[in-house]
Design an enzyme around this catalytic site. Structure first.
Site, PDB file in Angstrom:
ATOM      1  N   GLU A 378     -81.152  41.550  23.986  1.00 22.26           N
ATOM      2  CA  GLU A 378     -81.005  40.133  23.650  1.00 22.26           C
ATOM      3  C   GLU A 378     -80.926  39.915  22.135  1.00 22.26           C
ATOM      4  O   GLU A 378     -80.133  39.106  21.657  1.00 22.26           O
ATOM      5  CB  GLU A 378     -82.156  39.324  24.256  1.00 22.26           C
ATOM      6  CG  GLU A 378     -82.234  39.369  25.772  1.00 22.26           C
ATOM      7  CD  GLU A 378     -80.923  38.996  26.457  1.00 22.26           C
ATOM      8  OE1 GLU A 378     -80.120  38.241  25.867  1.00 22.26           O
ATOM      9  OE2 GLU A 378     -80.694  39.472  27.585  1.00 22.26           O
ATOM     10  N   HIS A 474     -70.276  41.212  32.468  1.00 26.58           N
ATOM     11  CA  HIS A 474     -71.341  42.146  32.824  1.00 26.58           C
ATOM     12  C   HIS A 474     -70.829  43.322  33.635  1.00 26.58           C
ATOM     13  O   HIS A 474     -71.552  44.306  33.817  1.00 26.58           O
ATOM     14  CB  HIS A 474     -72.439  41.426  33.620  1.00 26.58           C
ATOM     15  CG  HIS A 474     -73.271  40.503  32.796  1.00 26.58           C
ATOM     16  ND1 HIS A 474     -73.040  39.144  32.730  1.00 26.58           N
ATOM     17  CD2 HIS A 474     -74.335  40.746  31.984  1.00 26.58           C
ATOM     18  CE1 HIS A 474     -73.929  38.583  31.924  1.00 26.58           C
ATOM     19  NE2 HIS A 474     -74.719  39.529  31.454  1.00 26.58           N
TER      20      HIS A 474
END
Length: 915
Positions: A378, A474
């Site tokens: 992140e 993804h």
């Protein structure tokens, strides 16, 4: 023997040699000085360079990088299709890296308005030489930049739309931009609309003319909504930097400040900036985590805060220590983490542009805060936002996700005391230890490990939205992940062996590429070239580069491989004489670690189809050689090619396919039998079925906005072009043809046709679909044979290019030859513009003849004088061969040759001399 090259022909060949050097991709189509070179050149589908690497400038004065880069673009404005680089390219920032290199990043602007995705980057070596230019330039923008819709109204439109289907949000500062989207350009207001009730950071593009929503997307970058877990792994954390406020301990760390280095962290944060961890269940950012005695041992509730705090601290230190980066923005920004967020569900984590947020966890899972790879993942999204800014959709979005996975794994390997390193993502978040992505083997979780291979989600026809994961960000990230694993650990994949460089080196290469070479719209190919440059920066011996290339090839991203390239400083002989074999030089250069084996350079030649004969090339310097072609006679064709052995690669030939070996023209005579620059009317005809865009002869009047030429090829004034009016004048609804008058090529000789063509199908709603065909006839147009096809993508992006072909490859010579150009619009939504100029027909001959024996009867007498008079003044047949009539050897056939023959036969004048 003497060659008979007409003066005009010599000039013509010279002009075309220069034009070919300027336009050929092998030299990058880039204007360079004598001591400069292009090593890698690539252009996008619109024919605009998006990657140029080599020695692109002389040494500059340090501090003049912006001006020097602009000078480069100014010198190459036509190549990049720029109108005014100094006005269009606005410096955004200059990054100086740990190697002393400087990277100047420009934003493209149109009439002062930023163009989304328009980024050009100029890279200067530590010794102040421009070495690489890459990026994306949006050409042919034609917009009125005066907004009809105000920023406030646009913000209200965005907020209202978001409230209808998502949540109440607040728009941040608006920006008026040019937004290229799905083959159109829009003037838009761009906003990020943030929500608090649900995880939302929505990017909106509102049409500034009519208020319509052109595009919207949620730019929350999450770890994937698949689950989290319960608490953390139970390890003892013995060093947690907190702060005591005289009442309780808070998870606030001031010790990364440059002036508050209590524990030797060596941080560089400015005063006031902190590392801080929050806890919340509903609202963001929540409240700072607290504890009464600084013993954060209640793992079920405090564990996520402990790990988020410890991992963020380690992430800050790692970025600064290993990459020279001061926090995610390289300016010492505060790093905020929030854990236990449960307002929208469980088992997720994301970066929202301000902080990372880790959700609560459900049965069978642990908090993702307990996963060092997830926390680093992140924070890597934050790094990307402040470096390349990879747009979170399609291939650039897959790269964005993949880079975060790379940093997540590399962070684990760099901090093996915090967790056991592995190639799984978020394995600590699942009680079973399975994780949800396998970097070493992406197909285990249904992700591709090969570009456009199994599991690949197609992106070209995909419209990104949150319903399709913005076209598989993804999923398709698996390709980049597999590349990183191969580059790190090495392995054999798709039959290609990669040795591996180790995780730390692989991460340095990937980080450097993202920080300095990638940009918003980089696809996998662009990104691969960026990693190649990063590898070369870090290891000038090219050892890293070899592994980088092999790893990309293993995942089917086919960037230039280690190779040898042949070049010919003085050119390759196109026409050679019998009994006069030419000598010329050959240069062999190694790229990306490839090197020629000394003494292995060879020439192979064949005369009249015989077996190839091997000849060693003369070594005249480092990788420089000299060769002499074999002696040949008329009627005995010559073919030849070159070869050299490359270390660790094998034998390399030029041409690559021996079937395409060089075949020079054997000729003692060369004459131009036809030439037209369209300044006079020689009798071309045209027609077709199209509803618009007929061929017209004239001076181009368009401004280029529809892909039409703005001038003719040679500057003489006129050319033939499809439609000749300002604005929309392209070919529509059918085809149009342009046909030459008759020209001749005598039997026994050969003919070559040269022409300059403009062809552009690169713009419009459905680009790069149509072609231009070139056909040849030897019976006055009764029958046609296809000789050349231009397009649909190659040579179809609007530039004057020179083409040529040998007529004898398609038809027999005759005195009834014609050439025909045809352009078709097969799709009503495409734009098709074409033009033709500077058409030359060259006749080559290699005859056995007697000079002055024009009628080929074996004698030179009065009959030959009469023959030539009839030919020149009564339309009689041509001399056989033509060269036999040039008896005064001046390169022309005219009345002087008649006088020469008369003097020779009747006044004891000099003998005829034709060769």
């Amino acid at each position: 023997m003497h060659r008979i090259f007409l003066t005009l022909f010599v000039l013509f060949v010279t002009i075309f040699t220069i034009a070919s050097a300027r336009l050929d991709k092998s030299d990058g189509k880039i204007v360079l000085g004598d001591n400069m070179s292009v090593r890698i050149f690539h252009e996008n589908v619109k024919g605009i360079p998006d990657f140029v690497s080599g020695t692109l400038s002389n040494r500059i004065t340090s501090g003049t990088e912006i001006a020097s880069a602009i000078k480069f673009f100014e010198s190459n404005r036509s190549t990049f299709k720029m109108n005014d680089p100094a006005a269009e390219l606005v410096p955004n920032r200059i990054d100086q890296d740990q190697l002393g290199m400087k990277h100047v990043r420009f934003h493209q602007k149109f009439n002062g308005v930023r163009v989304i995705g328009g980024v050009m980057i100029a890279h200067f070596s530590s010794d102040d030489v421009l070495k690489t230019v890459n990026g994306n330039y949006e050409s042919e923008i034609n917009l009125n930049i005066n907004a009809s819709v105000s920023a406030d109204n646009a913000a209200a439109i965005a907020a209202s739309d978001l409230e209808n289907f998502f949540a109440v949000g607040t728009a941040d500062i608006p920006e008026l931009v040019v937004f290229p989207w799905e083959n159109n350009n829009y003037l838009c207001w761009r906003f990020f609309v943030k929500t608090t009730a649900k995880m939302g950071r929505w990017e909106y593009f509102i049409d500034a003319n009519d208020g319509s929503i052109i595009f919207k997307a949620n730019r929350i970058m999450d770890a994937e909504a698949i689950g989290s877990g319960n608490s953390v792994m139970g390890q003892s954390r013995t060093h947690i930097d907190t702060w005591y406020d005289d009442t309780e301990y808070l998870m606030t760390d001031y010790t990364r400040q440059a002036n508050n280095d209590l524990h030797g962290h060596g941080g560089q944060m400015p005063d006031g900036n902190v590392l801080q961890t929050y806890e919340t269940t509903v609202t963001l950012p929540g409240t700072v985590a607290t504890d009464a005695d600084n013993d954060w041992s209640t793992t079920s509730t405090q564990g996520p805060s402990v790990d988020a705090h410890v991992f963020a601290s380690a992430m800050y230190d790692w970025l600064l220590r290993d990459f020279g980066r001061n926090s995610f923005n390289d300016a010492g920004a505060s790093m905020y983490s929030t854990v236990n967020y449960s307002a929208e569900g469980n088992n997720n984590a994301y970066w929202n542009g301000y902080q990372i947020v880790v959700w609560s966890y459900g049965t069978g899972w642990r908090s993702l805060a307990g996963c060092p790879d997830v926390i680093a993942h992140e924070w890597a999204h934050a790094v990307t936002e402040y470096t390349s800014g990879l747009w979170y959709q399609k291939e650039s979005g897959a790269l964005n996700e993949s880079f975060s996975d790379m940093m997540g794994c590399a962070f684990e390997f760099a901090h093996d005391t915090l967790d056991t390193p592995d190639w799984y993502m978020a394995e600590n978040g699942v009680v079973s230890g399975n994780g949800f992505r396998n970097i070493a083997d992406p197909p285990e979780y249904g992700d591709p490990d090969t570009y456009e291979g199994p599991y690949w989600q197609e992106v070209n026809s995909c419209t990104p939205s949150d319903l399709n994961d913005y076209c598989g960000v993804h999923t398709n990230s698996g390709v980049g992940n597999k590349w990183f694993y191969l580059l790190s650990d090495g392995d054999t994949h798709n039959g290609i062996v990669v040795n591996g460089l180790g995780v730390e080196t692989a991460m340095q290469i990937a980080y450097r590429a993202n920080a300095f070479y990638w940009y918003e719209t980089s696809n996998y190919y662009n990104a691969a070239l960026g990693t190649l440059e990063a590898a070369n920066d870090l290891d000038p011996t090219l050892g890293y580069a070899q592994e980088v290339v092999l790893a990309w090839h293993a995942v089917n991203v086919l960037i230039p491989a280690p190779r040898l390239e042949f070049s010919y400083p003085g050119g390759i002989p196109h026409v050679i004489e019998p009994d006069n074999p030419p000598t010329f030089d050959v240069s062999i250069s190694g790229y990306l670690g490839a090197n020629p084996v000394p003494g292995s350079a060879r020439m192979f030649s064949s005369i009249d189809g015989a077996a190839y004969v091997e000849t060693m090339m003369e070594d005249i310097g480092t990788n420089q050689y000299r060769v002499t072609l074999p002696n040949v006679q008329c009627g005995f064709p010559l073919t030849y090619y070159f070869s050299v052995e490359a270390q660790d690669i094998g034998i390399i030939t030029d041409p690559v396919d021996i079937a395409d070996a060089y075949k020079p023209i054997i000729s003692v005579a060369s004459m131009e039998t036809f030439y037209d620059d369209f300044e006079t009317d020689l009798g071309w005809t045209f027609g077709g079925t199209a509803t618009a865009g007929d061929w017209e002869k004239g001076t181009p009047v368009g401004d280029g906005s529809y892909g039409d030429p703005t001038d003719d090829y040679n500057g003489s004034g006129q050319c033939y072009l499809t439609g000749n009016s300002a604005g929309d004048s392209d070919v529509d609804g059918g085809s149009v043809w342009l046909e030459s008058p008759v020209f001749y090529i005598s039997e026994g000789g050969g003919g070559e046709i040269f022409f300059a063509a403009w062809f552009n199908t690169s713009i419009g709603p459905n680009p790069l679909q149509d072609v231009m065909t070139v056909s040849i006839s030897n019976n006055n147009g009764a029958d046609w044979v296809l000789a050349k096809t231009i397009g649909p993508a190659e040579n179809a992006s609007g530039d004057w290019l020179v083409h040529n072909f040998m007529t004898g490859d398609f038809v027999s010579p005759s005195n009834q030859m014609k050439i025909r150009f045809e352009v078709a619009d097969t799709d009503g939504s495409s734009w098709v513009e074409a033009a033709i100029d500077d058409v030359h027909v060259i006749y080559y001959d290699c005859p056995t003849y007697t000079c002055g024996d024009l009628n080929d009867d074996g004698n030179v007498n009065i009959l030959d004088i009469v023959y030539l008079i009839n030919n020149k003044y009564k339309g009689g047949p041509d001399p056989v061969p033509l060269v036999s009539a040039d008896v005064n050897h001046d390169g022309l056939i005219n009345i002087l040759d008649i006088v020469h023959l008369i003097n020779f036969k009747y006044k004891s004048g000099p003998d005829p001399v034709c060769q």
